[in-house]
Design an enzyme around this catalytic site. Structure first.
Site, PDB file in Angstrom:
ATOM      1  N   SER A   1       0.870  -1.188   0.000  1.00 24.61           N
ATOM      2  CA  SER A   1       0.000   0.000   0.000  1.00 24.61           C
ATOM      3  C   SER A   1       0.895   1.222   0.000  1.00 24.61           C
ATOM      4  O   SER A   1       2.060   1.149   0.428  1.00 24.61           O
ATOM      5  CB  SER A   1      -0.857   0.002   1.272  1.00 24.61           C
ATOM      6  OG  SER A   1      -1.417   1.288   1.499  1.00 24.61           O
TER       7      SER A   1
ATOM      8  N   TYR B   1      -2.788  -1.045  10.485  1.00 27.19           N
ATOM      9  CA  TYR B   1      -2.708  -1.266   9.028  1.00 27.19           C
ATOM     10  C   TYR B   1      -1.391  -0.738   8.467  1.00 27.19           C
ATOM     11  O   TYR B   1      -0.688  -1.430   7.721  1.00 27.19           O
ATOM     12  CB  TYR B   1      -3.906  -0.571   8.362  1.00 27.19           C
ATOM     13  CG  TYR B   1      -3.990  -0.778   6.868  1.00 27.19           C
ATOM     14  CD1 TYR B   1      -4.581  -1.918   6.339  1.00 27.19           C
ATOM     15  CD2 TYR B   1      -3.491   0.177   5.993  1.00 27.19           C
ATOM     16  CE1 TYR B   1      -4.659  -2.099   4.959  1.00 27.19           C
ATOM     17  CE2 TYR B   1      -3.569   0.001   4.620  1.00 27.19           C
ATOM     18  CZ  TYR B   1      -4.160  -1.138   4.108  1.00 27.19           C
ATOM     19  OH  TYR B   1      -4.231  -1.308   2.744  1.00 27.19           O
TER      20      TYR B   1
HETATM   21  C1  BGC Z   1      -6.222   1.483   2.003  1.00 27.32           C
HETATM   22  C2  BGC Z   1      -7.398   2.325   1.544  1.00 27.32           C
HETATM   23  C3  BGC Z   1      -6.962   3.748   1.288  1.00 27.32           C
HETATM   24  C4  BGC Z   1      -5.718   3.805   0.412  1.00 27.32           C
HETATM   25  C5  BGC Z   1      -5.165   5.212   0.263  1.00 27.32           C
HETATM   26  C6  BGC Z   1      -5.120   1.627   1.012  1.00 27.32           C
HETATM   27  O1  BGC Z   1      -4.034   0.821   1.366  1.00 27.32           O
HETATM   28  O2  BGC Z   1      -6.643   0.133   2.143  1.00 27.32           O
HETATM   29  O3  BGC Z   1      -8.418   2.301   2.535  1.00 27.32           O
HETATM   30  O4  BGC Z   1      -8.017   4.456   0.637  1.00 27.32           O
HETATM   31  O5  BGC Z   1      -4.705   2.982   0.961  1.00 27.32           O
HETATM   32  O6  BGC Z   1      -5.085   5.901   1.476  1.00 27.32           O
END
Ligand code: BGC
Length: 285
Positions: free
Chosen positions: A170, A183
């Protein structure tokens, strides 16, 4: 056709492309493949000629629907329910894949979730859940895949590599994210897990890379795009001016899984419309 740079939230804007069958004869496993990014990746790998195991944890019907779509391309596919954070379930999933498909060439470590809360309210259960699925799940699946890649080695008629692993990371492997400490920690961990694995197994011709998606239109972040005000707020973070579509990620995954990226090792490919470019600094600072 001219398109507005601020599309309505419901309209797909990923441009259509022709997928060549660059993965013919390869066997792929995609975790978390019955929705969102994983679903698009599984279908795209099938379209590119790979046989695909569709891993999922909830939603038998949506997993079967993905399987059906892949079979329409003439590829083999089946759904396998397993919790990627369970060592036993991961072992059983790989054992079945070895029985049914004979081997594995491509692992897409995609399964992931969010359990958001203010830091002071974050429960240990929600901390552990996110780390277990997002990070430990990638470790467990990658370990099984590497064992098989090492056993089998390179089969030149199939691929120049002995195996490929794609870790779904991410933008939050780089961008700190208040309200989402569990996360962001899991994604920061994926970065060094991916790079450490890549360094270690590259001499065996195993390629490990990551994709770092930005804001992609999936069920994980519906609240960020489903209303016009939310979408417009989101766009202040995306220089390219549109939300990402799951297909934007799927195409990157097909490329990273194919020999077209044979010299790409230990890299994170950001597919984020420029989210990691600090857009606030375009006019400030
Ligand atoms: C998350 C999303 C978020 C995106 C940008 C992703 O890794 O799961 O919820 O919108 O990152 O912030």
């Amino acid at each position: 056709m001219a398109t507005s740079i601020n599309q309505p939230p419901t309209r797909s804007t990923a441009p259509p492309v022709t997928v060549h069958r660059v993965l013919t004869g390869q066997k792929a496993l995609v975790t978390g493949a019955n929705s969102g990014i994983g679903q698009a990746v599984a279908i795209a790998l099938g379209e590119a000629g790979a046989d695909v195991v569709v891993n999922y944890i909830d939603g038998d019907a949506s997993a079967e629907a993905v399987v059906e779509k892949i079979r329409k391309f003439g590829a083999k596919a089946y759904a396998h329910k397993a919790d990627v954070s369970s060592e036993d379930e991961v072992a059983a999933m790989f054992a079945r894949m070895m029985q049914q498909f004979g081997t594995i060439d491509i692992l897409v470590n995609n399964a992931g979730l969010q359990r958001d809360s203010a830091f002071q309210d974050m429960t240990l259960a929600n901390w552990n859940k996110v780390l277990n699925v997002n990070l430990t799940g990638q470790f467990l699946c990658a370990r099984e895949a590497v064992l098989e890649f090492l056993r089998r080695g390179v089969v030149p008629s199939i691929s120049s590599a002995a195996g490929k692993i794609i870790c779904m990371s991410s933008v939050h492997q780089e961008i700190p994210w208040g309200g989402h400490a569990n996360y962001a920690t899991s994604k920061g961990g994926i970065r060094l897990l991916m790079e450490s694995m890549a360094q270690e197994v590259a001499p065996k011709r195993i390629r490990v890379n990551a994709i770092a998606p930005g804001a992609i239109r999936t069920p994980i972040n519906t609240s960020a795009w489903e209303t016009r005000p939310a979408y417009e707020r989101l766009m202040t973070l995306v220089p390219y001016g549109r939300i990402g579509e799951p297909d934007d990620i799927a195409r990157a995954a097909v490329w990273l899984a194919s020999d077209h990226s044979d010299y790409v090792v230990g890299t994170t490919l950001f597919v984020d419309g420029g989210m990691t470019l600090y857009p606030g600094f375009a006019t400030g600072g």
